[in-house]
Design a protein around this motif. Structure first.
Motif, PDB file in Angstrom:
ATOM      1  N   TYR A   1      26.848  39.538  45.479  1.00  0.00           N
ATOM      2  CA  TYR A   1      27.721  40.107  45.560  1.00  0.00           C
ATOM      3  C   TYR A   1      28.718  39.547  45.192  1.00  0.00           C
ATOM      4  CZ  TYR A   1      27.316  39.676  50.365  1.00  0.00           C
ATOM      5  OH  TYR A   1      26.983  39.421  52.120  1.00  0.00           O
ATOM      6  N   SER A   2      28.537  38.149  44.986  1.00  0.00           N
ATOM      7  CA  SER A   2      29.427  37.284  44.367  1.00  0.00           C
ATOM      8  C   SER A   2      30.405  37.343  42.793  1.00  0.00           C
ATOM      9  CB  SER A   2      28.103  35.698  43.844  1.00  0.00           C
ATOM     10  OG  SER A   2      28.391  34.904  45.133  1.00  0.00           O
ATOM     11  N   GLU A   3      29.650  38.114  42.434  1.00  0.00           N
ATOM     12  CA  GLU A   3      30.872  38.439  41.182  1.00  0.00           C
ATOM     13  C   GLU A   3      30.869  39.435  41.102  1.00  0.00           C
ATOM     14  OE1 GLU A   3      27.243  37.551  40.830  1.00  0.00           O
ATOM     15  OE2 GLU A   3      26.713  35.367  39.731  1.00  0.00           O
ATOM     16  N   GLY A   4      32.034  40.051  40.304  1.00  0.00           N
ATOM     17  CA  GLY A   4      32.486  41.427  39.736  1.00  0.00           C
ATOM     18  C   GLY A   4      31.250  42.443  40.285  1.00  0.00           C
TER      19      GLY A   4
ATOM     20  N   LEU B   1      31.355  47.535  42.051  1.00  0.00           N
ATOM     21  CA  LEU B   1      32.179  46.444  42.937  1.00  0.00           C
ATOM     22  C   LEU B   1      32.282  46.841  44.145  1.00  0.00           C
ATOM     23  CD1 LEU B   1      35.531  46.986  41.107  1.00  0.00           C
ATOM     24  CD2 LEU B   1      34.329  45.033  40.781  1.00  0.00           C
TER      25      LEU B   1
ATOM     26  N   ARG C   1      36.553  40.105  47.362  1.00  0.00           N
ATOM     27  CA  ARG C   1      37.463  39.403  46.939  1.00  0.00           C
ATOM     28  C   ARG C   1      38.422  40.485  45.976  1.00  0.00           C
ATOM     29  NH1 ARG C   1      34.274  36.606  42.527  1.00  0.00           N
ATOM     30  NH2 ARG C   1      33.887  38.768  40.548  1.00  0.00           N
ATOM     31  N   LEU C   2      38.084  41.453  45.798  1.00  0.00           N
ATOM     32  CA  LEU C   2      39.016  42.880  45.214  1.00  0.00           C
ATOM     33  C   LEU C   2      40.866  42.381  46.125  1.00  0.00           C
ATOM     34  CD1 LEU C   2      35.840  45.294  44.373  1.00  0.00           C
ATOM     35  CD2 LEU C   2      36.909  43.352  43.066  1.00  0.00           C
TER      36      LEU C   2
ATOM     37  N   ASN D   1      35.370  38.958  36.280  1.00  0.00           N
ATOM     38  CA  ASN D   1      34.479  39.583  36.524  1.00  0.00           C
ATOM     39  C   ASN D   1      33.775  38.879  36.955  1.00  0.00           C
ATOM     40  OD1 ASN D   1      33.291  42.113  37.351  1.00  0.00           O
ATOM     41  ND2 ASN D   1      32.449  41.450  35.145  1.00  0.00           N
ATOM     42  N   PHE D   2      33.244  37.540  36.190  1.00  0.00           N
ATOM     43  CA  PHE D   2      32.083  37.140  35.811  1.00  0.00           C
ATOM     44  C   PHE D   2      32.079  35.745  37.460  1.00  0.00           C
ATOM     45  CE2 PHE D   2      30.969  39.513  33.340  1.00  0.00           C
ATOM     46  CZ  PHE D   2      30.031  39.889  33.387  1.00  0.00           C
ATOM     47  N   ASP D   3      33.456  35.216  37.915  1.00  0.00           N
ATOM     48  CA  ASP D   3      33.359  34.557  38.693  1.00  0.00           C
ATOM     49  C   ASP D   3      32.951  34.503  39.653  1.00  0.00           C
ATOM     50  OD1 ASP D   3      35.835  33.592  36.991  1.00  0.00           O
ATOM     51  OD2 ASP D   3      37.501  33.603  38.278  1.00  0.00           O
ATOM     52  N   GLN D   4      32.825  33.262  40.342  1.00  0.00           N
ATOM     53  CA  GLN D   4      31.032  33.381  41.881  1.00  0.00           C
ATOM     54  C   GLN D   4      32.323  33.346  43.186  1.00  0.00           C
ATOM     55  OE1 GLN D   4      27.873  30.745  41.489  1.00  0.00           O
ATOM     56  NE2 GLN D   4      26.540  32.753  41.452  1.00  0.00           N
ATOM     57  N   THR D   5      32.249  34.023  43.399  1.00  0.00           N
ATOM     58  CA  THR D   5      33.586  33.447  45.395  1.00  0.00           C
ATOM     59  C   THR D   5      32.425  33.810  46.986  1.00  0.00           C
ATOM     60  OG1 THR D   5      34.512  35.865  45.003  1.00  0.00           O
ATOM     61  CG2 THR D   5      35.531  34.233  43.669  1.00  0.00           C
TER      62      THR D   5
ATOM     63  N   MET E   1      32.968  47.920  34.735  1.00  0.00           N
ATOM     64  CA  MET E   1      34.339  47.869  34.553  1.00  0.00           C
ATOM     65  C   MET E   1      34.728  48.004  33.326  1.00  0.00           C
ATOM     66  SD  MET E   1      34.851  45.405  36.519  1.00  0.00           S
ATOM     67  CE  MET E   1      36.350  44.793  35.898  1.00  0.00           C
TER      68      MET E   1
ATOM     69  N   LYS F   1      32.820  42.623  48.401  1.00  0.00           N
ATOM     70  CA  LYS F   1      33.926  41.348  47.516  1.00  0.00           C
ATOM     71  C   LYS F   1      34.644  42.012  47.764  1.00  0.00           C
ATOM     72  CE  LYS F   1      30.223  42.970  44.238  1.00  0.00           C
ATOM     73  NZ  LYS F   1      29.670  43.094  42.568  1.00  0.00           N
TER      74      LYS F   1
ATOM     75  N   LEU G   1      41.034  41.353  37.528  1.00  0.00           N
ATOM     76  CA  LEU G   1      39.593  42.136  37.391  1.00  0.00           C
ATOM     77  C   LEU G   1      39.189  41.598  36.591  1.00  0.00           C
ATOM     78  CD1 LEU G   1      40.482  45.216  39.607  1.00  0.00           C
ATOM     79  CD2 LEU G   1      39.701  43.379  40.325  1.00  0.00           C
ATOM     80  N   HIS G   2      39.203  42.075  35.086  1.00  0.00           N
ATOM     81  CA  HIS G   2      38.460  41.378  33.975  1.00  0.00           C
ATOM     82  C   HIS G   2      38.357  40.865  33.931  1.00  0.00           C
ATOM     83  CE1 HIS G   2      36.940  42.183  30.007  1.00  0.00           C
ATOM     84  NE2 HIS G   2      38.481  41.647  30.125  1.00  0.00           N
TER      85      HIS G   2
END
Lengths: 340, 340, 340, 340
Positions: free
Chosen positions: B8-11, B206, C237-238, C24-28, B17, C235, C20-21
């Motif tokens: 669950y690291s990405e969106g 998400l 981060r949302l 979306n592909f950032d890793q956190t 989306m 997630k 959010l868009h």
């Protein structure tokens, strides 16, 4: 039919019945605020040599454990106990129903060890897990063993270091303190634990447990919790009368010692017949192992609990002695085993 | 820094989306009563071939487990889980806080067995103990293993015989169903379980989990429980949109399959380097064992979870792949291990 | 069909959807420990001028209230709220399910008063009753009214004097702070309350509430409670992304102000038609009174909530505006009322 | 100092003390499974003319209410009570701590009405609110009034129609059934309620309440709930002995009648002195109104509860009579009031 089924088969010590009778028409205020409860509190604080303790009277062991644990812990905090611990097995989830997880360790001779406590704390690293905050021990344990003073010192030091409360379930505390080999005294407990209870039900009272709160952080509003968990007896004086009597002329310890002596005699007698035991108990519960046929035979004359299967044809049973056990009952039981 | 820390690291999946974007200004009613939720429910019931099921959308796995267990059980009833089970270890006592004990079994390869279930039930004989009433399993398990159809059949039959509900935590159900060697399908679950949930969070949404209630006895008033446990999302359509999208053109299974393929490639690559594993996982979690020095080295370029100590100098770590993992990331990781 | 049913009919503010868009592909990392959450926390602490506060992100209002109250109170402690309070009426017993009684006062214009708080505390005299320990207020209230600074000062002083925590439910805090006649600011809240939450769901976020803990006594282990109550989003981060965006360029206040302006326009338009109101709301909820026939007519073109019966033939309904309401929608509604 | 403070100031009826004494050394099994409990159950089922009922013995009223309500309701279900109801005011949140909301109605003369029940049910329309599922009434009530048979018939019919359980708290049931004007009998209760309890504590027992489960749907696993809530007395026979004695030779009703007659004499005597009353009680609690000076004067010789302020200089106090009240004590009290 003679019952060795448990230590609550009879009513109460005659000394207790006598005072209940004498005071029956006295008028007192309710809910544990009467003079008898005051007197009992004073006697207990004297016996434990801890004048600063708070003493509360509750009705039974499950209630005492549930009330204490729910009073001491926040909702994410958990209590560590041995797998066989009463709160883990025999209280129908009374701890969980107030929201707390019981974390278990294997134990050694029915006892929690300091090393096992440390292990549990180290395994709970973050907020995705419960937070261990309390250790629950029983003395004597569920299998009749007792803690040595050194074991309690180690556990106590470990708890202090790790920020855990130490709570001792004393349902059979009298039996533990008067057991052969015991080196713990009532006055050690306030120094070693944060809270504990002194069991009356299994040591000659009609009912009742005296909860002792030592750590000041655990004292606030405790009476609210007693009430909320249904433990505030309207005629609270019944508890005061019983504990004041138990703590007069050492009745509490004498009653327990009698039970232990009966158990020791039984243990010796059975051992002489070649009987082996599931655990080496020095207190009023003995767990001899018999064949199924022997158990069936004994059950014709005696009541007892079946405890654990040993193998296909053997099981451990429990014989429980008490303040009310008569020496001739022990003799009859030994005789019956001899005749097997 | 590339993260294999979790799934669950990405969106979210681009398909999701996209629909969120397209529908952003549509007006819908709240709380899961909108058309998107209806559509998602219909698609899921179609996918599991069970038109009579009730489908509810919740926000996360802990919430789904807590809501279901507290909806299904009375206060003295307990749930059986494997010791490593998510509800037992990683939900901060969310089950106990609603009053229920988690009874644990050792498990085999991270899985509960029918024989172990039977053992627990047999040990709980009377009202002094909690009453086992439910079995909790996860597929895939916490260590990446999966249940075979036969294992599920056995557990299911055992539960039916013993009067237990069977509940399956499908946080990583997509990964289980698309794993090599899997012989279970979505449409087996309504027949074998009383309730289960299909995980979205760990498979490209998400957030969101679809709870499926099969047993009619468990359906009543479930929305009350969702609300009471904070799971009723005002903009419930967000859940409908996501699950309707996941269950269009097999996106749910395709996303999971991609994660598994990445994991399989990684597993093969590491094995070729001589790496050993803590468990033989066929899903998107892999648990290779490295020396402390190797772990420190890998941590310079990659993020991952430390899982369990193996010995003084070795530990198992977890690499997690997902719908978003890129093949070149796997290549880089294998390359890094080769260079250790 | 145009919906004035609530302020969560649409998705999210375009600014939020955009970020959010983009990310979306950032890793956190998960669970609210990522950089976006850090950024959002910093922005909020700046906006409330309270660097020492703890800020946590939860998913919805019921969850925020349940988590806070169960984190702050011991099991015998109760929370005071107005009878119409959200925790008392519209959360399916979420507070009671964690063990706490909600003590109610009648309120005045939907608001708790200091005098009413004092009354409740004085009526709870001993351990046979719950112990009031916390006051719950909402700004804006359930009927759209707002607290003046003086009212908050009085309540705050009263709570401090009586040893009560003051907690403010800010589900519609944006609307309150930008209402005509409001003299409270975000930076007043840390001084006046012990904890509060800033609502995102009803002010343009997909979901999310920012809980602010001011009183240090309430901060400990709060993340455990979030997890235990199912509020720890994988997630996370949302939530960070949404609140960081809301607290950039005053978007939070601008969105709310727009909703209020639409409501004010509507209120003025209806009043000019002779419509009367159940309450004198200055925020984004308006409660006009119509005959049953009028309500039926309006329902042909508009969606709204029926709120309360007034007499045999009249009822109050609720029109809710939001960040997404278009001025022409208000015009159409006024026009429709004119044509009744 | 003579106490009219409550009806639990003394020990127990001599008949009860006698049997406790005689049986003290008998051995019985524990936990309410002994012959005395069996005998008491049989006598109670006979007295209520309901052989199919389940009868359980608990220790006190709060515990009985808490155990029943938590046994009967799911977590989102609520119980309706009058505002002055014991569960709402005087049980320290014992109901809420097991997760259930108490919904209150104003009542009439301390009693719930069928119309008020209907109102509450109609106001709870969906899953955002708790679901009313049970009605709690007390006979006699907290202010000494009693239900007529017609009132109970109406409430019972209303509950059946609306799908609510009806539960009657009989802490002072003896007093209600023997009050002047009462037309309800023990044997009406199984027909009219789903469950009720017969109070021992306030009618001459040391402690104890007999819970009667009539509705088969409420019987399952009740002993688990007793244990879980700390109500399973080890020496359960104490409860059996007391209730078997109370239900021998109508002792239960005779003891209550005596208390009522003392109260009636007191009421008449005070009325002749021109004293007015807060409520028109026909049972063993009387609520006369005095000036503060009079109250202070009476307090020099008598103990009683201060009940409610009437105006700046007047308050209602409570005089409680019991099985143990002596006629001369009433005379002395009337004399003292005459001399005021």
């Amino acid at each position: 039919m003679i019952s060795f089924r448990n230590d609550y088969s009879e009513g109460a010590l005659p000394e207790i019945m006598q005072v209940l009778h004498e005071t029956n028409f006295d008028q007192t205020v309710g809910y544990g605020l009467d003079e008898w409860c005051d007197k009992a509190r004073a006697k207990i604080k004297d016996a434990i040599a801890c004048p600063s303790a708070d003493v509360h009277f509750l009705l039974g062991g499950t209630q005492a454990n549930q009330t204490c644990i729910s009073a001491f812990l926040r909702s994410h905090e958990a209590v560590i106990a041995v797998e066989t611990g009463h709160i883990n097995v025999h209280e129908t989830g009374a701890i969980e129903t107030t929201g707390h997880k019981v974390l278990t360790v294997m134990g050694k001779d029915g006892k929690v060890t300091a090393a096992q406590i440390r292990c549990v704390v180290e395994a709970h690293t973050d907020e995705h897990m419960v937070k261990p905050k309390m250790v629950y021990i029983s003395d004597s344990t569920e299998i009749g063993t007792i803690y040595t003073l050194q074991e309690l010192e180690e556990i106590s030091a470990c708890c202090k270091e790790l920020g855990l409360y130490l709570y001792l379930d004393g349902a059979r505390l009298g039996s533990a303190l008067t057991a052969e080999g015991n080196d713990v005294t009532l006055s050690d407990l306030p120094r070693l634990t944060d809270a504990f209870y002194i069991g009356g039900t299994k040591n000659g009272a009609l009912f009742g447990e005296a909860v002792v709160l030592v750590n000041p952080a655990l004292k606030e509003d405790f009476r609210y919790l007693i009430k909320q968990h249904g433990g505030m007896l309207a005629k609270g004086r019944l508890l005061g009368i019983q504990f004041a009597t138990l703590f007069t002329d050492d009745l509490f310890l004498r009653a327990a010692k009698h039970a232990n002596e009966c158990a020791a005699k039984l243990k010796k007698g059975l051992a002489e017949c070649g009987v082996t035991f599931m655990a080496d108990s020095v207190t009023n519960q003995q767990f001899p192992i018999f064949t199924e046929a022997q158990i069936a035979k004994l059950a014709e004359e005696f009541m007892f609990e079946r405890w654990a299967n040993v193998d296909a044809d053997h099981a451990a049973i429990r014989f429980c002695t008490s303040w009310a056990t008569k020496e001739e009952q022990i003799d009859m039981l030994i005789q019956a085993v001899k005749s097997l």
